[in-house]
Design a protein around this motif. Structure first.
Motif, PDB file in Angstrom:
ATOM      1  N   ILE A 193      -9.989 -10.924 -35.769  1.00 45.35           N
ATOM      2  CA  ILE A 193     -10.861 -10.702 -36.740  1.00 45.35           C
ATOM      3  C   ILE A 193     -10.417 -11.528 -37.938  1.00 45.35           C
ATOM      4  O   ILE A 193      -9.122 -11.527 -38.535  1.00 45.35           O
ATOM      5  CB  ILE A 193     -10.829  -9.336 -37.188  1.00 45.35           C
ATOM      6  CG1 ILE A 193     -11.021  -8.303 -35.992  1.00 45.35           C
ATOM      7  CG2 ILE A 193     -11.697  -8.569 -38.415  1.00 45.35           C
ATOM      8  CD1 ILE A 193     -10.631  -6.888 -35.900  1.00 45.35           C
ATOM      9  N   VAL A 194     -11.254 -12.404 -38.943  1.00 44.43           N
ATOM     10  CA  VAL A 194     -10.995 -12.974 -39.906  1.00 44.43           C
ATOM     11  C   VAL A 194     -11.884 -12.599 -40.956  1.00 44.43           C
ATOM     12  O   VAL A 194     -12.838 -12.225 -40.868  1.00 44.43           O
ATOM     13  CB  VAL A 194     -11.116 -14.571 -39.441  1.00 44.43           C
ATOM     14  CG1 VAL A 194     -10.168 -14.994 -38.421  1.00 44.43           C
ATOM     15  CG2 VAL A 194     -12.415 -14.885 -39.025  1.00 44.43           C
ATOM     16  N   TYR A 195     -11.146 -12.943 -42.198  1.00 45.18           N
ATOM     17  CA  TYR A 195     -11.658 -12.573 -43.487  1.00 45.18           C
ATOM     18  C   TYR A 195     -11.267 -13.723 -44.614  1.00 45.18           C
ATOM     19  O   TYR A 195     -10.456 -14.373 -44.298  1.00 45.18           O
ATOM     20  CB  TYR A 195     -11.331 -11.239 -44.027  1.00 45.18           C
ATOM     21  CG  TYR A 195      -9.667 -11.018 -44.258  1.00 45.18           C
ATOM     22  CD1 TYR A 195      -9.447 -11.398 -45.723  1.00 45.18           C
ATOM     23  CD2 TYR A 195      -8.811 -10.764 -43.473  1.00 45.18           C
ATOM     24  CE1 TYR A 195      -7.895 -11.479 -46.046  1.00 45.18           C
ATOM     25  CE2 TYR A 195      -7.582 -10.967 -43.703  1.00 45.18           C
ATOM     26  CZ  TYR A 195      -7.027 -11.145 -45.111  1.00 45.18           C
ATOM     27  OH  TYR A 195      -5.700 -11.165 -45.525  1.00 45.18           O
ATOM     28  N   PRO A 196     -12.160 -13.779 -45.633  1.00 42.15           N
ATOM     29  CA  PRO A 196     -13.353 -13.203 -46.030  1.00 42.15           C
ATOM     30  C   PRO A 196     -14.425 -13.931 -45.106  1.00 42.15           C
ATOM     31  O   PRO A 196     -14.460 -15.277 -44.693  1.00 42.15           O
ATOM     32  CB  PRO A 196     -13.371 -13.597 -47.259  1.00 42.15           C
ATOM     33  CG  PRO A 196     -12.770 -14.831 -47.599  1.00 42.15           C
ATOM     34  CD  PRO A 196     -11.405 -14.781 -46.806  1.00 42.15           C
ATOM     35  N   LYS A 197     -15.715 -13.371 -44.922  1.00 41.98           N
ATOM     36  CA  LYS A 197     -16.789 -14.176 -44.574  1.00 41.98           C
ATOM     37  C   LYS A 197     -17.286 -15.311 -44.990  1.00 41.98           C
ATOM     38  O   LYS A 197     -17.697 -16.418 -44.731  1.00 41.98           O
ATOM     39  CB  LYS A 197     -17.880 -13.196 -44.112  1.00 41.98           C
ATOM     40  CG  LYS A 197     -18.959 -13.895 -43.348  1.00 41.98           C
ATOM     41  CD  LYS A 197     -20.225 -12.756 -43.200  1.00 41.98           C
ATOM     42  CE  LYS A 197     -19.803 -11.515 -42.510  1.00 41.98           C
ATOM     43  NZ  LYS A 197     -20.823 -10.557 -42.118  1.00 41.98           N
ATOM     44  N   GLU A 198     -17.198 -14.899 -46.378  1.00 37.23           N
ATOM     45  CA  GLU A 198     -17.502 -16.122 -47.551  1.00 37.23           C
ATOM     46  C   GLU A 198     -16.878 -15.700 -48.782  1.00 37.23           C
ATOM     47  O   GLU A 198     -16.320 -14.588 -49.005  1.00 37.23           O
ATOM     48  CB  GLU A 198     -19.032 -16.044 -47.762  1.00 37.23           C
ATOM     49  CG  GLU A 198     -19.539 -14.623 -48.490  1.00 37.23           C
ATOM     50  CD  GLU A 198     -21.157 -14.717 -48.523  1.00 37.23           C
ATOM     51  OE1 GLU A 198     -21.557 -13.727 -49.209  1.00 37.23           O
ATOM     52  OE2 GLU A 198     -21.908 -15.585 -47.932  1.00 37.23           O
ATOM     53  N   PRO A 199     -16.634 -16.591 -49.778  1.00 35.70           N
ATOM     54  CA  PRO A 199     -16.990 -18.024 -49.587  1.00 35.70           C
ATOM     55  C   PRO A 199     -16.223 -18.926 -48.664  1.00 35.70           C
ATOM     56  O   PRO A 199     -15.159 -18.427 -48.427  1.00 35.70           O
ATOM     57  CB  PRO A 199     -17.082 -18.859 -50.965  1.00 35.70           C
ATOM     58  CG  PRO A 199     -15.741 -17.956 -51.775  1.00 35.70           C
ATOM     59  CD  PRO A 199     -15.860 -16.472 -50.969  1.00 35.70           C
ATOM     60  N   ARG A 200     -16.731 -20.297 -48.174  1.00 33.90           N
ATOM     61  CA  ARG A 200     -15.949 -20.968 -47.446  1.00 33.90           C
ATOM     62  C   ARG A 200     -15.875 -22.127 -48.172  1.00 33.90           C
ATOM     63  O   ARG A 200     -16.917 -22.545 -48.689  1.00 33.90           O
ATOM     64  CB  ARG A 200     -16.722 -21.176 -46.025  1.00 33.90           C
ATOM     65  CG  ARG A 200     -17.053 -19.647 -45.283  1.00 33.90           C
ATOM     66  CD  ARG A 200     -15.846 -18.798 -44.997  1.00 33.90           C
ATOM     67  NE  ARG A 200     -14.974 -19.301 -43.786  1.00 33.90           N
ATOM     68  CZ  ARG A 200     -15.446 -18.915 -42.475  1.00 33.90           C
ATOM     69  NH1 ARG A 200     -16.381 -18.025 -42.510  1.00 33.90           N
ATOM     70  NH2 ARG A 200     -14.721 -19.323 -41.613  1.00 33.90           N
ATOM     71  N   PRO A 201     -14.725 -23.056 -47.807  1.00 36.25           N
ATOM     72  CA  PRO A 201     -13.672 -22.562 -47.203  1.00 36.25           C
ATOM     73  C   PRO A 201     -12.711 -21.378 -47.774  1.00 36.25           C
ATOM     74  O   PRO A 201     -12.810 -21.280 -48.984  1.00 36.25           O
ATOM     75  CB  PRO A 201     -12.735 -23.868 -46.800  1.00 36.25           C
ATOM     76  CG  PRO A 201     -12.935 -24.676 -48.291  1.00 36.25           C
ATOM     77  CD  PRO A 201     -14.708 -24.395 -48.375  1.00 36.25           C
TER      78      PRO A 201
END
Length: 302
Positions: A193-201
């Protein structure tokens, strides 16, 4: 060149359309186009490509846009600072931060800052690392504490700490049977499980690149918005999550182990504008370097 022209230009760049920009500015389109043309005449090079839909920005225009944002941001700061001095109000310092820094040395730094500058009005704003850079350039914050490296020539960044990373695992997992550092290779094939989904990068990319750099193939990767959601899903046995070691105190229904691997760290980065000569910036830099290079577990660290 005047500030009105800069505001007009910024609106056109953001909207990528003269009509929408004119509506946003509450003016007619012809005067807007005229002011942009006058601005380009004064600069001496085209800033916009008008015969495209949406309106495109030239290389010179992109540079001018970034500088225009800074100019307007600094102008607003000048007005606020003058107003505070004129009516004898306290100085204001706006600090941006990513949530995970609150589990490490940042609260200690804030307390010490208040002790050293009791007349300073400290405002804090939660911002993702990538958004802190824009907020600094626009003058919305004066200093930022983030976790991503950047190379903007208008921003000074100082790494205060390379914080070790840990794996948060369900208490029922085999990994939770020990608390010793876990070789990163042991996480191959695990659902993550990774975070945050956005903003990227963002931090999620930092974590995934760490695994890819070790040639580790993960199982299913689930992206969520923030660390609390990620750890909740770990507790519910949806997978595991990489977090800064200081955040291991957040929940008692997951088990954390330090990760043993190259680049298994997350930097804590202090950022400010290149030309900001505020005495408080220097004070925060000094306090930050003292706190993050000391053992925060000692009683005198607070």
């Amino acid at each position: 060149m005047d500030l009105r022209q800069l505001r007009y230009f910024i609106a056109v760049v953001r909207e990528r359309n003269f009509t929408r920009a004119a509506e946003q500015l509450n003016i007619a389109q012809p005067p807007l186009s005229r002011q942009i043309q006058l601005l380009e005449d004064e600069v001496g090079v085209p800033l916009l490509i008008r015969n495209s839909r949406p309106v495109q920005v030239t290389d010179a225009g992109r540079l001018f846009y970034e500088q225009a944002i800074q100019v307007l941001g600094r102008t607003e700061q000048m007005k606020v600072a003058a107003r505070h001095v004129g009516i004898h109000q306290r100085r204001v310092l706006s600090i941006g931060f990513v949530a995970s820094t609150l589990y490490g040395g940042l609260p200690i730094l804030m307390r010490k800052l208040r002790q050293h500058a009791p007349d300073l009005d400290i405002q804090i704003v939660e911002l993702m690392s990538t958004r802190q850079i824009q907020a600094l350039k626009e003058g919305r914050i004066d200093i930022g504490f983030g976790r991503l490296h950047q190379s903007d020539p208008d921003i000074v960044s100082i790494v205060l700490e390379e914080e070790p990373l840990a794996i948060a695992a369900p208490v029922s997992s085999d990994i939770a049977r020990e608390s010793t550092p876990l070789p990163i290779e042991a996480l191959a094939g695990q659902n993550m499980i990774v975070y945050p989904k956005e903003p990227r990068p963002g931090f999620a990319d930092h974590v995934l690149n760490m695994f890819y750099g070790h040639g580790i193939q993960l199982g299913e990767v689930l992206e969520v918005g923030e660390i609390q959601a990620a750890l909740g899903l770990v507790a519910a046995e949806f997978g595991m999550c990489v977090i800064p070691l200081s955040a291991c105190q957040m929940r008692h229904d997951v088990h954390c182990r330090p990760i043993d691997g190259i680049r298994a760290t997350s930097p804590v980065i202090l950022s400010h504008r290149v030309n900001d000569r505020s005495e408080y910036i220097d004070l925060i830099k000094r306090l930050g370097q003292e706190i993050y290079t000391s053992d925060r577990s000692r009683p005198d660290a607070s």
